[in-house]
Write a protein that holds these residues in place. Structure first.
Motif, PDB file in Angstrom:
ATOM      1  N   ILE A 154       0.731  -0.949  -0.337  1.00  0.00           N
ATOM      2  CA  ILE A 154      -0.005  -0.307  -0.019  1.00  0.00           C
ATOM      3  C   ILE A 154       0.970   1.334   0.436  1.00  0.00           C
ATOM      4  N   GLY A 155       0.146   2.733  -0.763  1.00  0.00           N
ATOM      5  CA  GLY A 155       0.928   3.760  -0.493  1.00  0.00           C
ATOM      6  C   GLY A 155       0.487   4.644  -1.259  1.00  0.00           C
ATOM      7  N   ASP A 156       1.013   5.446  -1.223  1.00  0.00           N
ATOM      8  CA  ASP A 156       0.158   6.673  -2.448  1.00  0.00           C
ATOM      9  C   ASP A 156       0.753   6.751  -3.764  1.00  0.00           C
ATOM     10  N   ILE A 157      -0.100   7.148  -4.086  1.00  0.00           N
ATOM     11  CA  ILE A 157       0.001   7.513  -5.719  1.00  0.00           C
ATOM     12  C   ILE A 157       1.689   7.177  -6.248  1.00  0.00           C
ATOM     13  N   PRO A 158       2.054   8.100  -5.616  1.00  0.00           N
ATOM     14  CA  PRO A 158       3.899   8.295  -6.381  1.00  0.00           C
ATOM     15  C   PRO A 158       4.409   6.858  -6.231  1.00  0.00           C
ATOM     16  N   TYR A 159       3.879   6.656  -4.418  1.00  0.00           N
ATOM     17  CA  TYR A 159       5.029   5.324  -4.361  1.00  0.00           C
ATOM     18  C   TYR A 159       4.659   4.011  -5.152  1.00  0.00           C
ATOM     19  N   LEU A 160       3.315   4.024  -5.550  1.00  0.00           N
ATOM     20  CA  LEU A 160       3.213   2.350  -6.054  1.00  0.00           C
ATOM     21  C   LEU A 160       3.325   3.030  -7.778  1.00  0.00           C
ATOM     22  N   VAL A 161       3.317   3.986  -7.773  1.00  0.00           N
ATOM     23  CA  VAL A 161       3.797   4.043  -9.997  1.00  0.00           C
ATOM     24  C   VAL A 161       4.815   3.358  -9.702  1.00  0.00           C
ATOM     25  N   ALA A 162       5.857   3.332  -8.768  1.00  0.00           N
ATOM     26  CA  ALA A 162       7.569   3.333  -8.691  1.00  0.00           C
ATOM     27  C   ALA A 162       7.685   1.690  -8.516  1.00  0.00           C
ATOM     28  N   HIS A 163       6.549   1.399  -7.008  1.00  0.00           N
ATOM     29  CA  HIS A 163       6.469   0.313  -6.965  1.00  0.00           C
ATOM     30  C   HIS A 163       6.071  -0.614  -7.880  1.00  0.00           C
ATOM     31  N   LEU A 164       5.389  -0.477  -9.556  1.00  0.00           N
ATOM     32  CA  LEU A 164       4.558  -1.016 -10.089  1.00  0.00           C
ATOM     33  C   LEU A 164       5.869  -1.489 -11.183  1.00  0.00           C
ATOM     34  N   LYS A 165       6.122  -0.104 -11.627  1.00  0.00           N
ATOM     35  CA  LYS A 165       7.116  -0.330 -12.535  1.00  0.00           C
ATOM     36  C   LYS A 165       8.978  -1.214 -11.992  1.00  0.00           C
ATOM     37  N   ASP A 166       9.273  -1.141 -10.759  1.00  0.00           N
ATOM     38  CA  ASP A 166       9.752  -1.552 -10.366  1.00  0.00           C
ATOM     39  C   ASP A 166      10.502  -3.185 -10.070  1.00  0.00           C
ATOM     40  N   ASP A 167       9.318  -3.589  -9.568  1.00  0.00           N
ATOM     41  CA  ASP A 167       8.087  -4.544  -8.750  1.00  0.00           C
ATOM     42  C   ASP A 167       7.931  -5.161  -9.869  1.00  0.00           C
ATOM     43  N   HIS A 168       6.959  -5.156 -10.032  1.00  0.00           N
ATOM     44  CA  HIS A 168       6.185  -5.689 -11.091  1.00  0.00           C
ATOM     45  C   HIS A 168       6.349  -5.355 -12.334  1.00  0.00           C
ATOM     46  N   LYS A 169       7.569  -4.619 -12.658  1.00  0.00           N
ATOM     47  CA  LYS A 169       7.962  -4.496 -14.374  1.00  0.00           C
ATOM     48  C   LYS A 169       6.531  -4.469 -15.053  1.00  0.00           C
ATOM     49  N   VAL A 170       5.757  -3.849 -14.989  1.00  0.00           N
ATOM     50  CA  VAL A 170       5.011  -3.344 -15.605  1.00  0.00           C
ATOM     51  C   VAL A 170       5.101  -2.139 -16.771  1.00  0.00           C
ATOM     52  N   ASP A 171       5.323  -2.129 -17.861  1.00  0.00           N
ATOM     53  CA  ASP A 171       5.167  -0.962 -18.683  1.00  0.00           C
ATOM     54  C   ASP A 171       4.353   0.471 -18.740  1.00  0.00           C
ATOM     55  N   MET A 172       5.507   1.434 -18.825  1.00  0.00           N
ATOM     56  CA  MET A 172       5.356   3.005 -18.567  1.00  0.00           C
ATOM     57  C   MET A 172       4.531   3.729 -19.602  1.00  0.00           C
ATOM     58  N   HIS A 173       3.711   4.072 -19.868  1.00  0.00           N
ATOM     59  CA  HIS A 173       3.734   4.869 -21.178  1.00  0.00           C
ATOM     60  C   HIS A 173       3.313   6.311 -21.127  1.00  0.00           C
ATOM     61  N   ASN A 174       3.860   7.068 -21.778  1.00  0.00           N
ATOM     62  CA  ASN A 174       3.295   8.446 -21.685  1.00  0.00           C
ATOM     63  C   ASN A 174       2.119   8.921 -23.325  1.00  0.00           C
ATOM     64  N   GLY A 175       1.738  10.077 -22.652  1.00  0.00           N
ATOM     65  CA  GLY A 175      -0.035   9.502 -23.525  1.00  0.00           C
ATOM     66  C   GLY A 175      -0.936   9.130 -23.564  1.00  0.00           C
ATOM     67  N   SER A 176      -2.207  10.081 -24.196  1.00  0.00           N
ATOM     68  CA  SER A 176      -3.214   9.880 -23.493  1.00  0.00           C
ATOM     69  C   SER A 176      -3.798   8.742 -24.637  1.00  0.00           C
ATOM     70  N   THR A 177      -3.352   8.395 -25.980  1.00  0.00           N
ATOM     71  CA  THR A 177      -3.870   7.014 -26.996  1.00  0.00           C
ATOM     72  C   THR A 177      -3.349   5.503 -26.784  1.00  0.00           C
ATOM     73  N   PHE A 178      -3.651   4.778 -26.937  1.00  0.00           N
ATOM     74  CA  PHE A 178      -2.680   3.637 -27.303  1.00  0.00           C
ATOM     75  C   PHE A 178      -3.527   2.258 -28.236  1.00  0.00           C
ATOM     76  N   ASN A 179      -2.247   1.436 -28.499  1.00  0.00           N
ATOM     77  CA  ASN A 179      -2.553   0.128 -29.050  1.00  0.00           C
ATOM     78  C   ASN A 179      -1.861  -0.921 -29.415  1.00  0.00           C
ATOM     79  N   HIS A 180      -2.565  -1.659 -28.382  1.00  0.00           N
ATOM     80  CA  HIS A 180      -2.156  -2.992 -27.703  1.00  0.00           C
ATOM     81  C   HIS A 180      -2.343  -4.377 -29.195  1.00  0.00           C
ATOM     82  N   ARG A 181      -1.857  -5.173 -28.803  1.00  0.00           N
ATOM     83  CA  ARG A 181      -1.398  -6.240 -29.305  1.00  0.00           C
ATOM     84  C   ARG A 181      -1.543  -7.518 -28.431  1.00  0.00           C
TER      85      ARG A 181
END
Length: 304
Positions: A154-181
């Motif tokens: 648990i944590g605040d938003i900045p902490y969870l964003v870093a946690h998702l990136k570092d610990d869960h290796k989640v893909d991070m994208h900048n922008g408001s559109t997406f195109n995934h396969r």
């Protein structure tokens, strides 16, 4: 803290929100999400001995009326009383129906800081209002939105964003559109149901895009939905659309992102997203219909 009494085993539980006793001297704090409306009293301190007096010896949570006591004066919260078979867990005397009114009045005189003070809440609340406030405090931490494991971070938003990136290796994208396969060799399986979580940063906020398979009846279905990394009132300022298709057909979903205050399972089980039946998903995939190949596109926008 280890239990020293067999009555203590397996009795840990969250405190029940109980209305305070009717007393004109007890202040009711309505502005639970606005700590600036609460009295700011940085000099208020409560000694550890008083805190210990208000701690149930069984569940170790703060006690709220009715507070019970045995004939020797040992106290117990109302939630634990039936669990110890009407026997005092301290001296083993019969509890009876004696209330500790003196301790209830002591509690009514106390004002305490919110337990989420370290997350930014600066309010000071009457003892009997504090629990209600904390259940709705806008500063209370968020749970990790990753659904691929039973993550307890648990944590605040900045902490969870870093946690998702570092610990869960989640893909991070900048922008408001997406195109995934999304490709899966055996679309009949729903093991490891969470396929993908992607975090998008736009409009100064963070959004989680989920895409997964889950069992509905006897067949798997596929769902894509967006969650907002923040509270529900802020989430309603945004909208999003999702589109999937193939072979000249397409499906479009438009909705409002759900706050991560709502669990992943709650959002998924309410079908609040783009739902694709397996047969339709295989039709979109083309070919021999033995491999899932879906392209999901979408965008996020801020409502005016």
């Amino acid at each position: 803290m280890a239990s020293v009494n067999p009555f203590f085993d397996d009795l840990q539980s969250k405190p029940e929100v109980i209305d305070p006793p009717q007393n004109e001297d007890i202040m009711d704090c309505e502005a639970v999400n606005d700590p600036t409306q609460a009295a700011i009293k940085p000099n208020v301190t409560v000694s550890s001995s008083v805190r210990e007096l208000l701690e149930c010896p069984v569940c170790l949570n703060a006690m709220y009326p009715p507070i019970h006591q045995c004939s020797n004066g040992h106290t117990l919260c109302s939630g634990c009383k039936p669990r110890v078979h009407n026997r005092c867990p301290t001296c083993r005397h019969e509890l009876g129906n004696i209330r500790c009114l003196a301790l209830e009045k002591v509690a009514a005189s106390l004002e305490l800081p919110c337990k989420y003070q370290s997350f930014g809440c600066i309010g000071i609340y009457p003892y009997y209002s504090k629990l209600k406030h904390e259940s709705q405090c806008s500063y209370r931490p968020y749970s990790c939105p990753y659904a691929g494991s039973e993550c307890t971070v648990i944590g605040d938003i900045p902490y969870l964003v870093a946690h998702l990136k570092d610990d869960h290796k989640v893909d991070m994208h900048n922008g408001s559109t997406f195109n995934h396969r999304y490709v899966k060799s055996n679309p009949h399986e729903v093991e490891n149901a969470t396929w993908m979580l992607t975090v998008f940063s736009c409009f100064g906020q963070y959004f989680c895009l989920h895409f997964e398979a889950f069992q509905l009846g006897i067949s798997p279905v596929y769902i894509a939905f967006l969650r907002f990394m923040g509270d529900d009132i802020e989430a309603k300022n945004y909208s999003y659309s999702l589109e999937v298709g193939g072979n000249g057909r397409k499906m479009i979903w438009q909705g409002v992102p759900r706050s991560i205050r709502d669990s992943h399972r709650k959002v998924r089980d309410s079908f609040d997203g783009l739902i694709i039946q397996r047969n339709m998903a295989l039709f979109f995939s083309g070919g021999d219909r033995k491999e899932l190949k879906l392209r999901v596109t979408g965008r996020i926008w801020k409502e005016q």
